[in-house]
Each structure stands twice: as C-alpha cells, then as structure tokens.
Design a protein around this motif. Structure first.
Motif, mmCIF file in Angstrom:
data_model
loop_
_atom_site.group_PDB
_atom_site.id
_atom_site.type_symbol
_atom_site.label_atom_id
_atom_site.label_comp_id
_atom_site.label_asym_id
_atom_site.label_seq_id
_atom_site.Cartn_x
_atom_site.Cartn_y
_atom_site.Cartn_z
ATOM 1 N N ASN A 170 40.904 30.320 51.609
ATOM 2 C CA ASN A 170 41.540 30.631 50.330
ATOM 3 C C ASN A 170 42.831 31.420 50.528
ATOM 4 O O ASN A 170 43.826 31.201 49.822
ATOM 5 C CB ASN A 170 40.578 31.427 49.436
ATOM 6 N N SER A 215 43.249 33.704 42.415
ATOM 7 C CA SER A 215 43.903 34.100 41.164
ATOM 8 C C SER A 215 44.155 35.605 41.126
ATOM 9 O O SER A 215 45.207 36.048 40.641
ATOM 10 C CB SER A 215 43.037 33.688 39.970
ATOM 11 N N THR A 216 43.213 36.398 41.647
ATOM 12 C CA THR A 216 43.367 37.857 41.634
ATOM 13 C C THR A 216 44.506 38.298 42.545
ATOM 14 O O THR A 216 45.342 39.131 42.160
ATOM 15 C CB THR A 216 42.059 38.552 42.066
ATOM 16 N N GLU A 264 29.189 33.534 45.908
ATOM 17 C CA GLU A 264 28.772 32.954 44.628
ATOM 18 C C GLU A 264 27.267 33.062 44.416
ATOM 19 O O GLU A 264 26.767 32.731 43.345
ATOM 20 C CB GLU A 264 29.200 31.483 44.562
ATOM 21 N N LYS A 319 39.783 46.108 44.572
ATOM 22 C CA LYS A 319 39.281 44.994 43.778
ATOM 23 C C LYS A 319 37.889 44.618 44.293
ATOM 24 O O LYS A 319 37.674 44.509 45.503
ATOM 25 C CB LYS A 319 40.201 43.774 43.896
ATOM 26 N N ILE A 334 35.396 41.517 43.607
ATOM 27 C CA ILE A 334 35.386 40.221 42.929
ATOM 28 C C ILE A 334 34.484 39.230 43.670
ATOM 29 O O ILE A 334 34.080 39.466 44.807
ATOM 30 C CB ILE A 334 36.802 39.624 42.849
ATOM 31 N N LYS A 335 34.217 38.126 42.997
ATOM 32 C CA LYS A 335 33.528 37.017 43.656
ATOM 33 C C LYS A 335 34.584 36.106 44.288
ATOM 34 O O LYS A 335 35.740 36.083 43.866
ATOM 35 C CB LYS A 335 32.662 36.265 42.653
ATOM 36 N N ARG A 336 34.166 35.361 45.283
ATOM 37 C CA ARG A 336 35.119 34.586 46.073
ATOM 38 C C ARG A 336 35.908 33.592 45.229
ATOM 39 O O ARG A 336 37.079 33.321 45.501
ATOM 40 C CB ARG A 336 34.397 33.863 47.208
ATOM 41 N N ARG A 337 35.304 33.033 44.203
ATOM 42 C CA ARG A 337 36.005 32.034 43.387
ATOM 43 C C ARG A 337 37.209 32.622 42.652
ATOM 44 O O ARG A 337 38.091 31.882 42.205
ATOM 45 C CB ARG A 337 35.032 31.384 42.400
ATOM 46 N N ASN A 338 37.223 33.952 42.495
ATOM 47 C CA ASN A 338 38.332 34.609 41.804
ATOM 48 C C ASN A 338 39.378 35.187 42.763
ATOM 49 O O ASN A 338 40.326 35.841 42.313
ATOM 50 C CB ASN A 338 37.791 35.733 40.914
ATOM 51 N N LYS A 366 47.960 37.362 41.215
ATOM 52 C CA LYS A 366 48.399 38.322 40.207
ATOM 53 C C LYS A 366 48.900 39.599 40.872
ATOM 54 O O LYS A 366 49.918 40.176 40.474
ATOM 55 C CB LYS A 366 47.248 38.639 39.259
#
Length: 228
Positions: free
Chosen positions: A50, A177-178, A153, A168, A170-174, A181
């Motif tokens: 990613n 996008s994170t 996930e 941060k 977060i989960k890997r899918r985000n 930003k």
C-alpha cells in the motif's frame, strides 16, 4: 476437482506476480511462501504494498533493529522516508474488538464469549521506536516523525482515544487514504538527496543484521516479559 485445482493455482499465481513486482521481496528477504503463509509477514507485506502506491519520492525499509539508550535493540516493522517526513509503522494482526486509550499502559482485545486479552499500548511501543530512531538520526527534527499503528481487517476498532496529532491508529484498508491526507496537509521536510542518504547509508544497514543479533533481541524481549 480439476476446476478447483486450477482456480487455486490461478489465485496463488496472481499473488505471486504481485509479490514479485513489490520491493518487499528484496527488502524483507522473505520468500513468497514465507510471506503468504505467515500472518505477520503477510500483513507487513500488504502494508508495504500500500505504501508503494503513495505519491511523492519515498523509500521504504522493513524490520530494522535500532539501539536504544540502554544498549538493547528495538525492532521496527516498517519505516517510510518521504518528502513530508518519516513515517514509522507498528503492525498489529489481532482479531476481535479493540479498546484503547493513548494514556493507558494496556489495551484490551475482546473475543467471543467476552474473553479478554490485554496487550501493551502500541502507541507507547511505537513512541519508543521513534525515540530510538530519532536518536539514530539526530540530523532530522523530532517533529518530522509520524506514528502509524496499523490493525488488520480481522479486528474492529471499537473505542480508541488519541490526543496526539502525529499519531494515527487505523485499519489497513484506510492506510492509503489517511496518509494521502497527511501528505497533502504537510510541507516538504526532506529532499530526495537526504532521503537517499538516510536510506542507503543508514537504514539499510539496520535491516541487514545477523541472526545472532536477532536472537539476542528475542531473548531480551522474553526476559522483559517474564519480569512482569
């Protein structure tokens, strides 16, 4: 049966092709089999893949061993050198519900049947990683480091309290996008030349460690856990 066999072969062939194109294979020194069939390695590989998609000039290194102030080592899962800063990642491959507060020493994993497990605050853990890395790279301002805690996930982040702007969870899918930003809201901190200098002259040597050092690192962790 033949159709199922060919579908399985095709499934892993696609995964192998993607794996062979990722720099993770070179940086981690993990084989395809060791990556795909190990949950920890596979999660690390997905995160690495990613990060490769992100814009801007960057270098990514995996599994580096950095000396702490007490002379022992700390292992960092992933580090990305980017024009907007140094992103330090801690991966957690947990299932169940996750509860945590930045100020608390322990976080909670709740499984079926209300079974609860407690684990060390990953924000504190990654903060120790960043502290050691910042000491190793004194030429880089401390404010350049950003902490990312990545959960798989397989879990659900139910209640996570964070106050620090540079952290941060977060989960890997985000992830993409994170960070996109984060990148868009940041100014350039590191030049390409500086990124290459840190990467080639400093960080790569921290990933090319001996088996003896890795074993010592594991033994030190075991001793610390047994003391608790």
């Amino acid at each position: 049966m033949e159709l199922i066999f060919f579908l399985i072969v095709g499934f892993y062939l696609v995964k192998y092709i993607k794996f062979s194109k990722s720099e993770y294979r070179i940086r981690s020194r993990n084989s395809f089999v060791k990556t795909i069939f190990n949950k920890g390695n596979y999660g690390e590989y997905l995160t690495f893949s990613n990060l490769e998609k992100l814009p801007g000039y960057k270098k990514i290194v995996t599994n580096i061993y950095v000396k702490k102030e007490d002379g022992k080592t700390t292992e960092i899962d992933l580090v990305m050198l980017h024009e907007t800063g140094i992103y330090v990642f801690e991966s957690k491959n947990y299932s169940g519900w996750i509860f945590g507060d930045e100020k608390n020493k322990s976080w909670t994993q709740t499984l079926k049947g209300n079974n609860k497990n407690y684990f060390f605050n990953p924000i504190w853990q990654n903060s120790a990683h960043i502290r050691a890395l910042a000491n190793f790279l004194p030429e880089v301002p401390r404010t350049s480091f950003k902490s990312y805690i990545i959960f798989s996930e397989r879990c659900e982040l139910k209640k996570i309290n964070i106050e620090s702007a540079d952290v941060k969870v977060i989960k890997r899918r985000n992830l993409v996008s994170t960070i996109n930003k984060d990148i868009s809201n940041s100014t350039q901190i590191l030049t390409r030349e500086k990124i290459d200098e840190i990467y080639f002259r400093k960080l790569l040597q921290l990933s090319a460690v001996t088996d003896e050092l890795k074993l010592t690192h594991i033994e030190n962790i075991s001793k610390a856990v047994n003391k608790k």
